[in-house]
Motif scaffolding. Structure first.
Motif, PDB file in Angstrom:
ATOM      1  N   ASP A  86      35.297  87.600  68.224  1.00  0.00           N
ATOM      2  CA  ASP A  86      34.786  86.483  69.024  1.00  0.00           C
ATOM      3  C   ASP A  86      33.520  85.977  68.355  1.00  0.00           C
ATOM      4  O   ASP A  86      33.571  85.489  67.237  1.00  0.00           O
ATOM      5  CB  ASP A  86      34.572  86.946  70.474  1.00  0.00           C
ATOM      6  CG  ASP A  86      34.168  85.792  71.351  1.00  0.00           C
ATOM      7  OD1 ASP A  86      35.000  84.899  71.575  1.00  0.00           O
ATOM      8  OD2 ASP A  86      32.996  85.755  71.756  1.00  0.00           O
ATOM      9  N   TYR A  87      32.376  86.170  68.976  1.00  0.00           N
ATOM     10  CA  TYR A  87      31.141  85.640  68.403  1.00  0.00           C
ATOM     11  C   TYR A  87      30.657  86.430  67.204  1.00  0.00           C
ATOM     12  O   TYR A  87      30.218  85.880  66.198  1.00  0.00           O
ATOM     13  CB  TYR A  87      30.043  85.620  69.483  1.00  0.00           C
ATOM     14  CG  TYR A  87      28.658  85.469  68.915  1.00  0.00           C
ATOM     15  CD1 TYR A  87      27.828  86.576  68.742  1.00  0.00           C
ATOM     16  CD2 TYR A  87      28.182  84.227  68.505  1.00  0.00           C
ATOM     17  CE1 TYR A  87      26.566  86.445  68.190  1.00  0.00           C
ATOM     18  CE2 TYR A  87      26.916  84.072  67.962  1.00  0.00           C
ATOM     19  CZ  TYR A  87      26.105  85.200  67.794  1.00  0.00           C
ATOM     20  OH  TYR A  87      24.866  85.066  67.238  1.00  0.00           O
TER      21      TYR A  87
ATOM     22  N   TYR B 106      29.951  77.284  63.777  1.00  0.00           N
ATOM     23  CA  TYR B 106      29.930  77.104  65.246  1.00  0.00           C
ATOM     24  C   TYR B 106      29.152  78.247  65.887  1.00  0.00           C
ATOM     25  O   TYR B 106      28.296  78.035  66.753  1.00  0.00           O
ATOM     26  CB  TYR B 106      31.361  77.068  65.750  1.00  0.00           C
ATOM     27  CG  TYR B 106      31.506  77.198  67.246  1.00  0.00           C
ATOM     28  CD1 TYR B 106      32.252  78.231  67.804  1.00  0.00           C
ATOM     29  CD2 TYR B 106      30.900  76.290  68.123  1.00  0.00           C
ATOM     30  CE1 TYR B 106      32.390  78.368  69.175  1.00  0.00           C
ATOM     31  CE2 TYR B 106      31.038  76.417  69.498  1.00  0.00           C
ATOM     32  CZ  TYR B 106      31.788  77.463  70.017  1.00  0.00           C
ATOM     33  OH  TYR B 106      31.916  77.597  71.380  1.00  0.00           O
ATOM     34  N   ARG B 107      29.403  79.475  65.373  1.00  0.00           N
ATOM     35  CA  ARG B 107      28.732  80.646  65.937  1.00  0.00           C
ATOM     36  C   ARG B 107      27.233  80.670  65.587  1.00  0.00           C
ATOM     37  O   ARG B 107      26.394  81.100  66.364  1.00  0.00           O
ATOM     38  CB  ARG B 107      29.445  81.909  65.484  1.00  0.00           C
ATOM     39  CG  ARG B 107      30.774  82.110  66.220  1.00  0.00           C
ATOM     40  CD  ARG B 107      31.798  82.879  65.425  1.00  0.00           C
ATOM     41  NE  ARG B 107      32.977  83.164  66.241  1.00  0.00           N
ATOM     42  CZ  ARG B 107      33.920  82.262  66.517  1.00  0.00           C
ATOM     43  NH1 ARG B 107      33.820  81.007  66.068  1.00  0.00           N
ATOM     44  NH2 ARG B 107      34.957  82.583  67.272  1.00  0.00           N
TER      45      ARG B 107
ATOM     46  N   LEU C 155      25.702  78.549  68.059  1.00  0.00           N
ATOM     47  CA  LEU C 155      25.554  79.251  69.353  1.00  0.00           C
ATOM     48  C   LEU C 155      24.321  80.157  69.323  1.00  0.00           C
ATOM     49  O   LEU C 155      23.622  80.317  70.324  1.00  0.00           O
ATOM     50  CB  LEU C 155      26.793  80.090  69.636  1.00  0.00           C
ATOM     51  CG  LEU C 155      28.113  79.346  69.839  1.00  0.00           C
ATOM     52  CD1 LEU C 155      29.256  80.339  69.974  1.00  0.00           C
ATOM     53  CD2 LEU C 155      28.055  78.424  71.049  1.00  0.00           C
TER      54      LEU C 155
ATOM     55  N   GLN D 230      25.608  86.107  73.468  1.00  0.00           N
ATOM     56  CA  GLN D 230      26.920  85.866  72.876  1.00  0.00           C
ATOM     57  C   GLN D 230      27.711  87.147  72.614  1.00  0.00           C
ATOM     58  O   GLN D 230      28.899  87.082  72.300  1.00  0.00           O
ATOM     59  CB  GLN D 230      26.759  85.066  71.579  1.00  0.00           C
ATOM     60  CG  GLN D 230      26.416  83.599  71.819  1.00  0.00           C
ATOM     61  CD  GLN D 230      27.532  82.827  72.511  1.00  0.00           C
ATOM     62  OE1 GLN D 230      28.705  83.186  72.410  1.00  0.00           O
ATOM     63  NE2 GLN D 230      27.187  81.799  73.236  1.00  0.00           N
TER      64      GLN D 230
ATOM     65  N   TYR E 264      26.726  85.159  80.619  1.00  0.00           N
ATOM     66  CA  TYR E 264      27.453  84.238  79.749  1.00  0.00           C
ATOM     67  C   TYR E 264      27.609  82.866  80.415  1.00  0.00           C
ATOM     68  O   TYR E 264      28.689  82.429  80.774  1.00  0.00           O
ATOM     69  CB  TYR E 264      28.824  84.812  79.381  1.00  0.00           C
ATOM     70  CG  TYR E 264      29.346  84.167  78.124  1.00  0.00           C
ATOM     71  CD1 TYR E 264      30.277  83.149  78.174  1.00  0.00           C
ATOM     72  CD2 TYR E 264      28.836  84.532  76.881  1.00  0.00           C
ATOM     73  CE1 TYR E 264      30.713  82.521  77.027  1.00  0.00           C
ATOM     74  CE2 TYR E 264      29.271  83.913  75.724  1.00  0.00           C
ATOM     75  CZ  TYR E 264      30.208  82.906  75.806  1.00  0.00           C
ATOM     76  OH  TYR E 264      30.635  82.297  74.661  1.00  0.00           O
TER      77      TYR E 264
ATOM     78  N   ASN F 278      35.257  74.478  73.029  1.00  0.00           N
ATOM     79  CA  ASN F 278      35.172  75.907  73.368  1.00  0.00           C
ATOM     80  C   ASN F 278      33.847  76.288  74.000  1.00  0.00           C
ATOM     81  O   ASN F 278      33.746  77.284  74.689  1.00  0.00           O
ATOM     82  CB  ASN F 278      35.313  76.744  72.078  1.00  0.00           C
ATOM     83  CG  ASN F 278      36.745  76.967  71.714  1.00  0.00           C
ATOM     84  OD1 ASN F 278      37.611  76.193  72.139  1.00  0.00           O
ATOM     85  ND2 ASN F 278      37.022  78.012  70.962  1.00  0.00           N
ATOM     86  N   GLU F 279      32.828  75.477  73.738  1.00  0.00           N
ATOM     87  CA  GLU F 279      31.489  75.850  74.183  1.00  0.00           C
ATOM     88  C   GLU F 279      31.274  75.569  75.663  1.00  0.00           C
ATOM     89  O   GLU F 279      30.252  75.919  76.234  1.00  0.00           O
ATOM     90  CB  GLU F 279      30.447  75.092  73.357  1.00  0.00           C
ATOM     91  CG  GLU F 279      29.032  75.644  73.469  1.00  0.00           C
ATOM     92  CD  GLU F 279      28.071  74.966  72.492  1.00  0.00           C
ATOM     93  OE1 GLU F 279      28.524  74.470  71.438  1.00  0.00           O
ATOM     94  OE2 GLU F 279      26.868  74.931  72.807  1.00  0.00           O
TER      95      GLU F 279
ATOM     96  N   TYR G 278      31.533  76.677  78.990  1.00  0.00           N
ATOM     97  CA  TYR G 278      31.731  78.020  79.539  1.00  0.00           C
ATOM     98  C   TYR G 278      32.064  77.960  81.023  1.00  0.00           C
ATOM     99  O   TYR G 278      31.290  78.365  81.861  1.00  0.00           O
ATOM    100  CB  TYR G 278      30.506  78.879  79.298  1.00  0.00           C
ATOM    101  CG  TYR G 278      30.215  79.073  77.837  1.00  0.00           C
ATOM    102  CD1 TYR G 278      28.923  79.153  77.350  1.00  0.00           C
ATOM    103  CD2 TYR G 278      31.248  79.143  76.901  1.00  0.00           C
ATOM    104  CE1 TYR G 278      28.664  79.317  76.000  1.00  0.00           C
ATOM    105  CE2 TYR G 278      31.008  79.305  75.551  1.00  0.00           C
ATOM    106  CZ  TYR G 278      29.728  79.389  75.117  1.00  0.00           C
ATOM    107  OH  TYR G 278      29.479  79.553  73.778  1.00  0.00           O
TER     108      TYR G 278
HETATM  109  N1  LIG Z   1      34.332  82.532  72.221  1.00  0.00           N
HETATM  110  C1  LIG Z   1      33.026  81.986  72.467  1.00  0.00           C
HETATM  111  C2  LIG Z   1      31.988  82.564  71.530  1.00  0.00           C
HETATM  112  S1  LIG Z   1      32.457  82.302  69.864  1.00  0.00           S
HETATM  113  C3  LIG Z   1      33.040  80.483  72.312  1.00  0.00           C
HETATM  114  O1  LIG Z   1      34.088  79.989  71.938  1.00  0.00           O
HETATM  115  O2  LIG Z   1      32.056  79.852  72.581  1.00  0.00           O
END
Ligand SMILES: N[C@@H](CS)C(=O)O
Ligand SMILES: Nc1ncnc2c1ncn2[C@@H]1O[C@H](COP(=O)(O)OP(=O)(O)OP(=O)(O)O)[C@@H](O)[C@H]1O
Ligand SMILES: N[C@@H](CCC(=O)O)C(=O)O
Length: 521
Positions: free
Chosen positions: A52-53, A123-124, A127, A136, A234, A290-291, A293
């Motif tokens: 994931d992150y 992208y990460r 974040l 994250q 989150y 994706n961001e 939440y």
């Molecule tokens: N999965 C999460 C963290 S990479 C997102 O897409 O924001």
């Protein structure tokens, strides 16, 4: 109409998929600092094991299936195969991270040199600048759900057919989503499992929450259920001003499209490309969709290069993604069958019940109920608000469970009792908050007199043993090994196939597609 054999069969034939996240830790409980093990394949292209992150934040994905046993067996096999490759490392079995040294040392996930891989890593990086790495690496379990085509046939036949079947399905899934959002607090109440955390998680964060201390380094709120879903967890405040509507697919897509184009002063201050180096994909409120939440998402499997909203606009809603589940610490795979069966009942109820559109007053009520349950959901006599009227948590839940009971009886029919047993198990938590997952976490910490971290470490070790001893079949082992190898090949091919440089790739990705209205199939 659904009570007959045909209706019952149509209701039962749900499809599900699970994504489970877990941090890799070393034997001392610290975050693993090494890269994603090669024997697990490519995190960029593997269909079941990715990250994931963070490079240390594994994500296990199950293929979609009608069978709950197959769903959980598949998830278990993925865990077992992975543990066998980790050379003594373990999986952190709760949502809130612990024992992180310097936040700056948390490694963001790497996906190789292809444009798509570089975009995922950038992208990460964005974040990290925006929310910090500590938030994250919080872990969750996502439950993906859809109902059968046969059920859609029955429901569509009963409708006035004023819209296409495809648009009918999308609007009914948005009706599910609206009912789910009004009731979302039920999930952290029952399944929230982060009432406590290690003080190291809070260290730099300002919080007005008056935590209590336990042991050497555990902070907790006496009645909390899911700090993962609190402002400390989150979530992010910047997104609250988006006010994305769930009143229709068209409204939702309009909101999402606006959000990924909405500049953010805060994020602009980070800089997008500084001294020739990218820090984030762009300075908008959302770098990519994706961001966003949210505790639930409307979804359709995307085609290569397609954005999630473009897939929805192309062919409507295919399934929904529930994102409100903490990792269940009492399960080696983060979720148990009785939760899946409860979620089936809960989501079917949300789909089949009348679903009013929501206005700003309703949105405020949704947010207030969720915050109350996240921070003090187990408080005796907690009052919530339903359609503007005060209602006791227990009273609201008892009324809900009475409706779910009818569905459980219908789904079980004469020859089964699994849904009724699952509902009865969680009904105990309605009556006694100590029977909720967060209640069981607090009871465990008190009974064992353990710090949160020590308790989690002991669990991690127990689950490592359990999963290393799992009898993975030779065929399953071979299949995982083959996919690991194939995924590495596939990543190399992607890297060789790129023709655009990265700047042009990003320009093309964000290029303004002609706005596609939601279309009928
Ligand atoms: N999965 C999460 C963290 S990479 C997102 O897409 O924001
Ligand atoms: N029709 C469906 N009904 C229920 N679940 C589905 C359906 N189609 C796919 N799924 C499940 O949805 C999940 C998709 O997870 P995956 O991580 O592959 O996609 P994603 O969530 O869009 O990606 P990301 O996590 O990067 O946003 C899988 O568990 C899959 O089994
Ligand atoms: N780790 C996040 C989800 C990351 C993502 O958006 O997929 C969670 O706790 O749910």
């Amino acid at each position: 109409m659904l009570k007959g054999a045909e209706g019952r069969a149509a209701l039962k034939d749900m499809r599900r998929g699970i994504e489970r996240e877990a941090l890799r830790i070393d034997a001392s409980g610290h975050l693993a600092m090494d890269g994603h093990p090669k024997t697990l394949g490519s995190a960029l292209t593997h269909s079941r094991i990715t990250t994931d992150y963070s490079e240390a934040l594994l994500e296990f994905i199950t293929p979609v299936t009608h069978s709950i046993d197959e769903l959980l067996t598949g998830l278990t096999e993925t865990h077992a195969f992975t543990l066998n490759q980790l050379k003594g490392q373990q999986l952190w079995p709760v949502s809130m991270p612990c024992y992180v040294g310097d936040e700056k040392d948390i490694p963001i996930a790497q996906y190789g040199s292809s444009n798509s891989g570089r975009m995922k890593t950038l992208y990460r990086k964005g974040l990290t600048y925006r929310y910090g790495a500590l938030m994250q690496i919080i872990s969750g379990v996502h439950f993906n759900f859809s109902v059968s085509d046969e059920l859609w046939d029955l429901l569509y036949a009963q409708s006035d057919k004023s819209v296409s079947r495809c648009d009918f399905i999308s609007e009914r899934y948005f009706g599910l989503i609206r009912n789910y959002r009004r009731l979302v607090w039920v999930l952290p109440y029952l399944f929230g499992a982060s009432p406590a955390l290690c003080h190291s998680f809070i260290k730099e964060q300002q919080t007005e929450l008056d935590f209590e201390k336990m042991g050497r380094g555990t902070l907790y709120l006496p009645w909390a259920t899911s700090l993962r879903m609190s402002d400390l967890g989150y979530t992010n405040k910047e997104q609250e001003r988006l006010s994305i509507s769930y009143n229709s697919l068209a409204d939702y897509l309009k909101g999402i499209r606006a959000a990924i184009k909405m500049p953010s002063d805060n994020f602009a201050n980070i800089g997008v490309k500084v001294d020739g180096e990218y820090r984030q994909l762009n300075a908008n409120v959302l770098q990519i969709e994706n961001e966003f939440y949210a505790p639930i998402r409307a979804k359709r499997v995307t085609r290569s290069g397609e954005k999630p909203s473009e897939a929805l606009a192309r062919a409507g809603v295919e399934y929904i993604e529930v994102r409100a589940l903490d990792v269940n610490p009492f399960s080696a795979i983060g979720i148990e069958a009785s939760q899946v069966r409860f979620l089936d009942l809960f989501l079917l109820h949300c789909l089949l019940s009348p679903s009013a559109t929501t206005d700003s007053t309703g949105e405020q009520e949704i947010a207030a109920n969720l915050k109350a349950v996240v921070l003090e959901g187990r408080k005796p006599g907690l009052m919530l608000s339903q359609n503007g009227e005060p209602v006791a948590r227990e009273q609201w839940m008892l009324a809900l469970f009475a409706e779910l009971q009818q569905l459980a009886t219908l789904l079980d029919g004469k020859d089964d009792d699994q849904y009724q047993l699952a509902l009865a198990k969680w009904h105990q938590a309605v009556i006694d908050p100590n029977e909720t997952l967060s209640g069981q976490v607090m009871k465990t910490l008190a009974d064992k007199g353990l710090d949160h971290g020590a308790w989690v470490m002991a669990l991690a070790k127990e689950y490592q043993q359990q999963l290393l001893n799992y009898p993975l079949s030779a065929a399953a082992q071979a299949s995982f090994e083959a996919e690991a190898q194939a995924s590495i090949e596939s990543q190399l091919q992607m890297e060789a196939a790129d023709r655009l440089n990265f700047d042009d790739f990003l320009v093309q990705y964000f290029a303004d597609e002609p706005a596609k209205e939601a279309v009928s199939q």
